[in-house]
Every structure is written in C-alpha cells, then in structure tokens.
Design a protein around this motif. Structure first.
Motif, mmCIF file in Angstrom:
data_model
loop_
_atom_site.group_PDB
_atom_site.id
_atom_site.type_symbol
_atom_site.label_atom_id
_atom_site.label_comp_id
_atom_site.label_asym_id
_atom_site.label_seq_id
_atom_site.Cartn_x
_atom_site.Cartn_y
_atom_site.Cartn_z
ATOM 1 N N SER A 1 -14.273 1.273 7.087
ATOM 2 C CA SER A 1 -14.422 2.474 6.208
ATOM 3 C C SER A 1 -15.734 2.751 5.447
ATOM 4 N N ARG A 2 -16.374 1.651 4.807
ATOM 5 C CA ARG A 2 -17.648 1.525 4.615
ATOM 6 C C ARG A 2 -18.692 2.296 5.510
ATOM 7 N N ILE B 1 -7.118 -6.443 6.678
ATOM 8 C CA ILE B 1 -7.663 -5.389 5.706
ATOM 9 C C ILE B 1 -9.055 -5.402 5.335
ATOM 10 N N ASP B 2 -9.591 -6.527 5.529
ATOM 11 C CA ASP B 2 -11.102 -6.902 5.246
ATOM 12 C C ASP B 2 -11.777 -5.911 6.288
ATOM 13 N N GLU C 1 -11.682 -2.392 5.504
ATOM 14 C CA GLU C 1 -12.358 -1.762 4.428
ATOM 15 C C GLU C 1 -14.185 -1.873 5.097
ATOM 16 N N GLU C 2 -14.379 -2.892 5.846
ATOM 17 C CA GLU C 2 -15.720 -2.905 6.352
ATOM 18 C C GLU C 2 -16.163 -1.561 7.204
ATOM 19 N N TYR D 1 0.882 -1.233 -0.051
ATOM 20 C CA TYR D 1 -0.023 -0.019 -0.210
ATOM 21 C C TYR D 1 0.950 1.237 -0.185
ATOM 22 N N GLU E 1 -12.435 7.047 3.478
ATOM 23 C CA GLU E 1 -11.429 6.225 2.724
ATOM 24 C C GLU E 1 -10.673 5.016 3.542
ATOM 25 N N CYS E 2 -10.250 4.294 2.747
ATOM 26 C CA CYS E 2 -9.669 3.162 3.541
ATOM 27 C C CYS E 2 -8.301 2.971 2.808
#
Length: 229
Positions: free
Chosen positions: A142-143, A135-136, A139-140, A33, A148-149
């Motif tokens: 962040s939503r 990371i999953d 992302e969860e 990243y 942003e993620c």
C-alpha cells in the motif's frame, strides 16, 4: 504477528454460535477489519502493461474498447500507468493485486465522506493460484503503490472487556440494541469495543461512524476460517 489473508471458510457469528467458534476468536491472535464495499478490481503488471480484471479473478481483462466506451475504470488505469519504473519493478509479474476501487465517494450505493488515497484500497494479493498474503505485506505494498490499506480495527488478543462486549452484542436482539445505543451505528459499537480511542470509521470524518457497514470480518491467525459479524 502475521495474519494470513487467504480466502477461507466464512462463518457468520450470531446468538446461536457454538462456544467452540467463539473460543477460536477469544483465545487466539486475531485480525479484525471493516468490510469495504466499492468496486473490486484485480491488477497485474506483466512487465509490458497493466492487466485489469473487474469484479473477480475469473473475469476477462478490460480492453481498450471497454475503457473507451464505459470510462468507469479510466481513472484507475490512468493512475496505474502513471506509476514510475521503480514501483513497477517491485511488483511481481506473477501476482494480481486486489483493490476496492472508488470512482467517487458513493460506490455500491454506500456513501463515504472521503475517497481513499488515489481512489484505491488494497485488500488482498493473488499469488500462484491462491490468496496468500499477510497484513504486513499489504501495508508494505500500500505504501509502495501510494494507496489505502485494508482498514484494520484491531489485531492481537482480545481483552476480557472486549470479549464481554462481543458476547453482549451477539446475544442482544436488534430492537434491544436500538434501545440501548439509540442512533449509534453497528460500526460505532465495534470500533469502540475494539479500538476505544478511534474517532471515526474508515473514510469518515472525525466523530462519524459509517452507518452502512454491513459486517466486520475476523480472521484467526493460522486458521483456515474467517468469521463475520
């Protein structure tokens, strides 16, 4: 694949790096990243109010006097206070969420062409005294938080062409790189090696790659080691 984003030993890769280090990257599942440079804040919902710590977990939390005098963090605290009860209810009271905060599009003297959604990028979560996030999960959340993620460039196992590209970069002098790639940036090189279809780097317009990115970060699945290039 889940990538543990806990804090770990950080190793810089260069032309003198041992083959054993490269083998970890070349043979394992990895996450790559872009290193984002803004203002770090740590945020906790304790069930009654949001606690915000600037810069690090060891910092004192911001109080009303701080917010009244400097106003720098006011957009962030106003945003968190605007989150509805459903969202707050899904935030563990024991966790601190780590964000890169963008008061504008030029934090840390690096000019991005865009600001992130609601001026925040979720980069990590502090749980039970340590970083223990995947990371999953980032992302969860962040939503959920509508931010942003962490900007992932690549995840998985490297192809042979990707490995060769990284080796070439590590073993080529800065002057030779400038000769070969001209005005193209460090971020352009790695985005195109690892994500050839990318049109731009994080928070940049189409066709633009951030010239001020100082490093990319590589995390190896199930290893307590993080690499930077």
């Amino acid at each position: 694949v889940d990538y543990n984003l806990e804090m770990s030993k950080l190793i810089t890769l260069n032309s003198t790096s041992k083959d054993s280090l490269l083998n970890d990257i070349f043979n394992e599942e990895i996450l790559v990243y872009e290193d984002i440079q803004a203002s770090k804040i740590w945020v906790n919902w304790n069930g009654k109010e949001f606690i915000i710590k600037p810069k690090s977990m060891s910092s004192d939390q911001l109080n009303l006097v701080d917010l009244a005098i400097q106003k720098y963090y006011n957009p962030a605290i106003n945003y968190f206070n605007s989150l509805d009860e459903r969202v707050r209810g899904l935030m563990s009271k024991k966790w601190f969420f780590c964000f890169e905060y963008f008061p504008d599009n030029s934090p840390a003297n690096i000019e991005y062409q865009k600001t992130p959604k609601n001026n925040l990028v979720l980069t990590n979560i502090w749980k039970s005294g340590k970083y223990e996030c995947k990371i999953d999960e980032l992302e969860e959340y962040s939503r959920l938080l509508d931010v942003e993620c962490l900007p992932v460039i690549f995840q998985g196992k490297l192809s042979e062409s990707m490995k060769e590209g990284i080796k070439y970069f590590l073993n080529t002098s800065e002057s030779d790189l400038e000769y070969v790639f001209g005005e193209q940036s460090f971020s352009f090189f790695f985005y195109k090696i690892l994500n050839p279809n990318s049109e731009n780097s994080f928070l940049m317009n189409d066709g633009e790659f951030q010239k001020n990115v100082q490093k990319i970060v590589i995390r190896v699945n199930d290893k307590d080691t993080t690499f930077e290039v």
